[in-house]
Design an enzyme around this catalytic site. Structure first.
Site, PDB file in Angstrom:
ATOM      1  N   GLY A   7      48.413  30.648  50.367  1.00 20.55           N
ATOM      2  CA  GLY A   7      49.390  30.561  51.442  1.00 20.55           C
ATOM      3  C   GLY A   7      49.419  31.745  52.391  1.00 20.55           C
ATOM      4  O   GLY A   7      50.448  31.992  53.017  1.00 20.55           O
ATOM      5  N   HIS A  66      44.690  38.756  24.842  1.00 22.12           N
ATOM      6  CA  HIS A  66      43.986  39.841  25.515  1.00 22.12           C
ATOM      7  C   HIS A  66      44.950  40.661  26.378  1.00 22.12           C
ATOM      8  O   HIS A  66      45.040  41.876  26.265  1.00 22.12           O
ATOM      9  CB  HIS A  66      42.865  39.233  26.367  1.00 22.12           C
ATOM     10  CG  HIS A  66      42.103  40.219  27.190  1.00 22.12           C
ATOM     11  ND1 HIS A  66      40.838  40.630  26.880  1.00 22.12           N
ATOM     12  CD2 HIS A  66      42.436  40.892  28.324  1.00 22.12           C
ATOM     13  CE1 HIS A  66      40.417  41.500  27.774  1.00 22.12           C
ATOM     14  NE2 HIS A  66      41.371  41.675  28.670  1.00 22.12           N
ATOM     15  N   GLU A  67      45.697  39.961  27.211  1.00 24.65           N
ATOM     16  CA  GLU A  67      46.599  40.664  28.125  1.00 24.65           C
ATOM     17  C   GLU A  67      47.703  41.385  27.352  1.00 24.65           C
ATOM     18  O   GLU A  67      48.092  42.505  27.690  1.00 24.65           O
ATOM     19  CB  GLU A  67      47.212  39.696  29.145  1.00 24.65           C
ATOM     20  CG  GLU A  67      46.217  39.055  30.097  1.00 24.65           C
ATOM     21  CD  GLU A  67      45.428  40.059  30.927  1.00 24.65           C
ATOM     22  OE1 GLU A  67      45.895  41.208  31.101  1.00 24.65           O
ATOM     23  OE2 GLU A  67      44.321  39.725  31.383  1.00 24.65           O
ATOM     24  N   PRO A  83      42.066  32.524  47.606  1.00 23.35           N
ATOM     25  CA  PRO A  83      42.144  31.410  48.550  1.00 23.35           C
ATOM     26  C   PRO A  83      43.223  30.408  48.162  1.00 23.35           C
ATOM     27  O   PRO A  83      43.449  30.176  46.979  1.00 23.35           O
ATOM     28  CB  PRO A  83      40.764  30.760  48.452  1.00 23.35           C
ATOM     29  CG  PRO A  83      39.873  31.778  47.862  1.00 23.35           C
ATOM     30  CD  PRO A  83      40.731  32.671  47.025  1.00 23.35           C
ATOM     31  N   GLY A  84      43.880  29.864  49.150  1.00 18.11           N
ATOM     32  CA  GLY A  84      44.847  28.810  48.899  1.00 18.11           C
ATOM     33  C   GLY A  84      46.203  29.273  48.423  1.00 18.11           C
ATOM     34  O   GLY A  84      47.009  28.475  47.966  1.00 18.11           O
ATOM     35  N   ASP A 136      36.932  45.435  32.004  1.00 19.98           N
ATOM     36  CA  ASP A 136      37.693  46.499  31.355  1.00 19.98           C
ATOM     37  C   ASP A 136      36.751  47.568  30.838  1.00 19.98           C
ATOM     38  O   ASP A 136      36.982  48.758  30.994  1.00 19.98           O
ATOM     39  CB  ASP A 136      38.462  45.948  30.147  1.00 19.98           C
ATOM     40  CG  ASP A 136      39.518  44.945  30.549  1.00 19.98           C
ATOM     41  OD1 ASP A 136      39.930  44.973  31.720  1.00 19.98           O
ATOM     42  OD2 ASP A 136      39.923  44.144  29.696  1.00 19.98           O
ATOM     43  N   GLY A 178      45.252  37.959  48.787  1.00 19.25           N
ATOM     44  CA  GLY A 178      45.400  36.989  47.710  1.00 19.25           C
ATOM     45  C   GLY A 178      44.228  36.042  47.672  1.00 19.25           C
ATOM     46  O   GLY A 178      43.528  35.884  48.665  1.00 19.25           O
ATOM     47  N   HIS A 200      46.503  44.710  26.063  1.00 18.88           N
ATOM     48  CA  HIS A 200      46.662  45.807  27.027  1.00 18.88           C
ATOM     49  C   HIS A 200      48.097  46.330  26.983  1.00 18.88           C
ATOM     50  O   HIS A 200      48.342  47.530  26.925  1.00 18.88           O
ATOM     51  CB  HIS A 200      46.398  45.316  28.449  1.00 18.88           C
ATOM     52  CG  HIS A 200      44.948  45.034  28.755  1.00 18.88           C
ATOM     53  ND1 HIS A 200      43.961  45.949  28.585  1.00 18.88           N
ATOM     54  CD2 HIS A 200      44.351  43.927  29.268  1.00 18.88           C
ATOM     55  CE1 HIS A 200      42.792  45.415  28.971  1.00 18.88           C
ATOM     56  NE2 HIS A 200      43.016  44.186  29.383  1.00 18.88           N
TER      57      HIS A 200
HETATM   58  P1  ADP Z   1      45.150  30.802  52.316  1.00 16.69           P
HETATM   59  O1  ADP Z   1      45.218  31.148  53.760  1.00 16.69           O
HETATM   60  O2  ADP Z   1      45.769  31.820  51.426  1.00 16.69           O
HETATM   61  O3  ADP Z   1      43.794  30.417  51.846  1.00 16.69           O
HETATM   62  P2  ADP Z   1      46.697  28.606  53.184  1.00 16.69           P
HETATM   63  O4  ADP Z   1      47.829  29.294  53.832  1.00 16.69           O
HETATM   64  O5  ADP Z   1      45.640  28.099  54.085  1.00 16.69           O
HETATM   65  O6  ADP Z   1      46.044  29.508  52.084  1.00 16.69           O
HETATM   66  O7  ADP Z   1      47.276  27.454  52.275  1.00 16.69           O
HETATM   67  C1  ADP Z   1      46.776  26.157  52.332  1.00 16.69           C
HETATM   68  C2  ADP Z   1      47.863  25.150  52.096  1.00 16.69           C
HETATM   69  O8  ADP Z   1      48.344  25.237  50.770  1.00 16.69           O
HETATM   70  C3  ADP Z   1      49.069  25.380  52.955  1.00 16.69           C
HETATM   71  O9  ADP Z   1      48.917  24.775  54.195  1.00 16.69           O
HETATM   72  C4  ADP Z   1      50.173  24.740  52.136  1.00 16.69           C
HETATM   73  O10 ADP Z   1      50.200  23.362  52.338  1.00 16.69           O
HETATM   74  C5  ADP Z   1      49.737  24.998  50.727  1.00 16.69           C
HETATM   75  N1  ADP Z   1      50.395  26.171  50.167  1.00 16.69           N
HETATM   76  C6  ADP Z   1      49.798  27.309  49.754  1.00 16.69           C
HETATM   77  N2  ADP Z   1      50.703  28.192  49.280  1.00 16.69           N
HETATM   78  C7  ADP Z   1      51.904  27.620  49.408  1.00 16.69           C
HETATM   79  C8  ADP Z   1      53.247  28.026  49.100  1.00 16.69           C
HETATM   80  N3  ADP Z   1      53.534  29.219  48.580  1.00 16.69           N
HETATM   81  N4  ADP Z   1      54.247  27.164  49.368  1.00 16.69           N
HETATM   82  C9  ADP Z   1      53.982  25.968  49.909  1.00 16.69           C
HETATM   83  N5  ADP Z   1      52.757  25.522  50.215  1.00 16.69           N
HETATM   84  C10 ADP Z   1      51.717  26.324  49.974  1.00 16.69           C
HETATM   85 ZN    ZN Z   2      41.495  43.012  30.194  1.00 14.61          ZN
END
Ligand code: ADP
Ligand code: ZN
Ligand code: MG
Length: 600
Positions: free
Chosen positions: A185, A403-404, A182-183, A480, A180, A407
């Site tokens: 989870g 667009h989506e 970044p960010g 695409d 997934g 498709h």
């Molecule tokens: P990744 O490793 O995918 O880059 P992280 O796990 O480091 O992301 O997520 C960073 C922070 O974002 C987590 O510590 C949390 O606080 C928050 N976060 C991300 N996704 C979620 C989620 N699904 N539910 C709750 N908090 C989340």
């Molecule tokens: Zn497309």
């Protein structure tokens, strides 16, 4: 530094450093009783004067031929002295040796990750493998993982009692790949599994395997697994595995990297080497699944994959609910509204938002965080996120929706066999999800010509919709087009489907990564043939595009209905799509299968 240290040590604290002119003044005033003259400095004692604590001084020697005469005249006793031989021995030999010893062991220690565990155990890597015995994170801290949770629950149950699984002959998973942007989870989720199962959590970052010395990375991998096996059941987590598991084919192009390759091989060997009943589960995370070495994804390695994506409206609401627990939220705040305003935010962005809002509230000395604090924080964050292309403006969002749905419409109209799982307008990260990873290519190519053309039409459906509804084409469609062209090219060159070229395969197995500068085909084809190939490809693409335009024109009502809901919810699932499709076909009676959806 060393010299300073020696000075400090050998001279007492009541020694004062004097400038030379002041020293001369003291001599002139007859305050000096004796001096010792060295090469580079002069140390001396003052005559005892009442309530003057200063007795000794030191001054840096200045070339002054008249000094001895002056001293003589003033009756100051003086003598010359060579530098203290012991001091100079220490300064020039012993201290540097000690210094370099420390420097060396520091470097080695860092390389081996073993500061503190002795210079000799170079491959021990305790410093870089983080072990948590008790992880506090649980599934409660992760919002919106419902889709994956069955699988995760199973892993948790397995970790709680690996033996039971083995007894029943169950095939426990070995490796789970979290994919997934970044960010989203990934790290959080891996920790939560450990927390739920109450097992130790070993973590290491893929980029830390990339070492100065060849062989250390591999040693570190071995080490980590050894440590893990001593604490079963447990989870080993390799974050950013793409840093180390980059496809070896790609390394070959970018210049070999022996070190990474050795490390990767060691990882593969370790994964193959233990039995899944031993109770070690390896989690890995990546946001670039497409560059991973296929060997990592084979059965018995990371054969389970869990995709995490940026949250939609509902997902964001759930994540916000998790994070506002940590702040003092005013009961009037409508999280629903905040979710609506944060389209494109990742889980991490939302966590950050809740924190920022609290800071804004703190700054105005408030007792609780109100909605306006969130608005201020959102405004601040959106600017940054826009630069990262994570947030769309309303027009972009509308275009993406059409667009989506383009498709989707073509897929539904042409009844292509794969299912439409969902249509989403949530911006994707690098590792475009929805993209099924490393599906064997043979599968895809065992298709009829008509199916291939339908596939091309579906791929061009996004473009067609943009043309119909906006009379423009966005850059979003370029991927695409590239995919559609690939299929068309394969049809002409590999499968002999082109009309004028007939039954001939012109394909030479070219490396996927070696497209330029020898963009391969033409090199061994006559110019005429290659022009003909291009024409064929163009023809196929054109007919695909025409088909797409036609399908969309005929089913405009579907898009008109669906786009409203899509803009509101950002994601439509299979059921919703089907129901809109049903409404649109009510007049002519339906019974259509639901077709593929391709995200660009
Ligand atoms: P990744 O490793 O995918 O880059 P992280 O796990 O480091 O992301 O997520 C960073 C922070 O974002 C987590 O510590 C949390 O606080 C928050 N976060 C991300 N996704 C979620 C989620 N699904 N539910 C709750 N908090 C989340
Ligand atoms: Zn497309
Ligand atoms: Mg992470």
């Amino acid at each position: 530094m060393v010299v300073f240290f020696i000075n400090y040590y050998f001279l007492q604290r009541d020694t004062e450093e004097l400038p030379y002119n002041k020293f001369l003044k003291f001599v002139d005033e007859g305050k000096v009783s004796s001096v010792v003259i060295e090469d580079s400095r002069i140390m001396g004692e003052l005559k005892p004067i009442e309530n003057n604590k200063l007795t000794r001084f030191v001054t840096v020697a200045v070339k002054d031929d008249t000094l001895t005469q002056k001293l003589y005249e003033k009756g100051v006793s003086f003598k010359g002295q060579l530098k203290n031989p012991l001091v100079s021995f220490f300064a020039s030999w012993v201290f540097p040796l000690i210094f370099f010893y420390f420097l060396w062991s520091f470097i080695i220690g860092r390389a081996g990750g073993a500061v503190g565990s002795g210079v000799l155990s170079m491959s021990k890597s305790k410093a870089k493998i983080y072990v948590e015995k008790e992880v506090k994170t649980t599934f409660k801290d992760v919002a919106g993982i419902d889709e994956a949770s069955d699988e995760l629950q199973e892993i948790v149950r397995y970790l709680q009692d690996p033996k039971r699984y083995a007894r029943l002959g169950g095939h426990a998973p070995k490796g789970v790949l979290l994919v997934g942007p970044p960010g989203t989870g990934k790290t959080l989720l891996a920790r939560a599994v450990a927390g739920e199962a109450k097992v130790p959590f070993f973590s290491i970052n893929g980029s830390e395997f990339v070492e100065m010395f060849v062989g250390l990375g591999a040693a570190r991998v071995r080490d980590m697994f050894q440590q893990a096996k001593e604490q079963v059941p447990c989870i080993v987590f390799i974050d950013e595995i793409d840093a180390l598991g980059r496809s070896r084919a790609m390394n070959a192009i970018a210049g070999t990297n022996d070190e990474k390759e050795q490390t990767l091989n060691q990882l593969l060997a370790e994964m193959d080497g233990f039995d899944s009943s031993e109770g070690v589960i390896i989690f890995a995370a990546t946001n670039r699944p497409e560059i991973l070495d296929p060997a990592l994804l084979r059965a018995g390695r990371f054969d389970r994959q869990i995709a995490l994506n940026n949250p939609d409206h509902e997902g964001r609401l759930q994540i916000l609910k998790v994070h506002v627990k940590k702040i003092k939220l005013d009961p009037t705040v409508d999280l629903n509204r905040i979710s609506s305003m944060t389209s494109g935010f990742s889980g991490a962005d939302l966590a950050n938002l809740s924190n920022e809002a609290a800071l804004v509230a703190t700054r105005r000395d408030a007792l609780s965080v109100i909605e306006n604090d969130f608005l201020v924080a959102i405004e601040r964050m959106v600017a940054g996120l826009e630069q990262k292309k994570k947030v769309m403006n309303p027009l972009e969002k509308r275009k993406t929706a059409f667009h989506e749905l383009g498709h989707a419409t073509v897929a539904l109209a042409l009844e292509v066999p794969d299912k439409v799982h969902k249509v989403t307008i949530i911006p994707r990260g690098m590792g475009a999800l929805g993209y099924t990873m490393q599906r064997p290519e043979e599968d895809r190519y065992l298709l009829e010509e008509s199916e291939l053309i339908a596939k091309i039409a579906v791929l061009l459906g996004g473009r067609a919709a943009e043309k119909i509804f906006f009379n423009s084409t966005s850059t979003g469609a370029s991927n695409d087009l590239a995919k559609a062209t690939d299929i068309a090219r394969a049809m002409v060159m590999q499968f002999g489907m082109g009309t004028s070229l007939g039954m001939a395969s012109y394909d030479q197995k070219r490396s996927r990564y070696l497209s330029t500068p020898f963009d391969g085909y033409s090199s061994e084809m006559s110019e005429e043939t290659s022009r003909e190939v291009e024409l064929e490809i163009k023809k196929i693409l054109n007919s695909g595009f025409e088909t797409a335009i036609k399908s969309i024109r005929e089913n405009k009502k579907f898009i008109d209905l669906a786009v409203i809901e899509l803009l509101k919810k950002e994601t439509l699932d299979e059921k919703e799509i089907q129901s809109f499709w049903g409404i649109r076909t009510q007049s002519n009676g339906s019974g259509l299968t639901v077709g593929t959806i391709v995200a660009h």
